[in-house]
Design a protein around this motif. Structure first.
Motif, short mmCIF file in Angstrom:
data_model
loop_
_atom_site.label_atom_id
_atom_site.label_comp_id
_atom_site.label_asym_id
_atom_site.label_seq_id
_atom_site.Cartn_x
_atom_site.Cartn_y
_atom_site.Cartn_z
N ALA A 60 0.84 -1.21 0.00
CA ALA A 60 0.00 0.00 0.00
C ALA A 60 0.87 1.26 0.00
O ALA A 60 0.57 2.23 -0.70
CB ALA A 60 -0.92 -0.01 1.22
N ASN A 61 1.95 1.22 0.79
CA ASN A 61 2.86 2.37 0.83
C ASN A 61 3.51 2.60 -0.52
O ASN A 61 3.65 3.74 -0.97
CB ASN A 61 3.94 2.18 1.91
N ASN A 111 1.62 14.26 -8.47
CA ASN A 111 2.50 15.44 -8.47
C ASN A 111 2.92 15.81 -9.89
O ASN A 111 2.97 17.00 -10.24
CB ASN A 111 3.75 15.18 -7.60
N ALA A 112 3.23 14.77 -10.70
CA ALA A 112 3.61 15.02 -12.09
C ALA A 112 2.45 15.66 -12.85
O ALA A 112 2.65 16.64 -13.57
CB ALA A 112 4.05 13.72 -12.76
N ALA A 113 1.25 15.10 -12.66
CA ALA A 113 0.06 15.65 -13.33
C ALA A 113 -0.21 17.08 -12.87
O ALA A 113 -0.56 17.95 -13.67
CB ALA A 113 -1.15 14.76 -13.05
N ALA A 117 3.00 5.80 -2.83
CA ALA A 117 4.13 6.60 -3.33
C ALA A 117 4.02 6.80 -4.84
O ALA A 117 4.21 7.92 -5.34
CB ALA A 117 5.45 5.91 -2.98
N VAL A 118 3.67 5.74 -5.56
CA VAL A 118 3.49 5.84 -7.02
C VAL A 118 2.34 6.80 -7.32
O VAL A 118 2.47 7.67 -8.20
CB VAL A 118 3.21 4.45 -7.63
N GLY A 119 1.23 6.65 -6.58
CA GLY A 119 0.08 7.53 -6.79
C GLY A 119 0.43 8.99 -6.55
O GLY A 119 0.03 9.87 -7.33
N HIS A 120 1.16 9.25 -5.47
CA HIS A 120 1.57 10.62 -5.17
C HIS A 120 2.51 11.17 -6.24
O HIS A 120 2.38 12.34 -6.64
CB HIS A 120 2.24 10.71 -3.79
#
Length: 129
Positions: free
Chosen positions: A50-51, A62-64, A55-58
């Motif tokens: 989940a972490n 952030n990139a978007a 991290a990938v989601g964040h």
């Protein structure tokens, strides 16, 4: 580590005396902890996954967000430039129209004053007679 290398050699004889009688106790502690060591990693796996996903989601978000802000900033600059150009044209047009209007009014005013002065002159001459 250097401090350990300084402290360990003088303690080595003491450790060799203390450690052998403690080995059974250390072995019992290790055996008691073994189930915990075997159970904990699988229990932690969902949290770790989940972490990692978080991290990938964040990172993706952030990139978007950065792309969105960059796009918005570019669009804002273009919009402001276009608006400023339009405003400048509008102000120039208004200033030219205002100048023409003032000139026309001044000419009309001069003509009116000239006509009024001529009428006053005629009235004064008639009054003098």
């Amino acid at each position: 580590l250097p401090l350990l290398l300084v402290i360990l050699p003088p303690m080595l004889p003491l450790l060799l005396v203390i450690l052998p009688p403690m080995l059974p106790l250390l072995l019992v502690i290790l055996l008691l902890m073994l189930p915990l060591l075997l159970v904990t990693p699988p229990l932690m796996l969902p949290t770790l996954l989940a972490n990692a996903a978080s991290a990938v989601g964040h990172t993706t978000a952030n990139a978007a967000s950065a792309v969105g802000h960059t796009t918005a900033n570019v669009a804002s600059a273009v919009g402001h430039t276009t608006a400023n150009a339009a405003s400048a044209v509008g102000h120039t047009t208004a200033n030219v129209a205002s100048a023409v209007g003032h000139t026309t009014a001044n000419v009309a005013s001069a003509v009116g004053h000239t006509t009024a002065n001529a009428a006053h002159t005629t009235a004064n001459a008639a009054s003098a007679v």
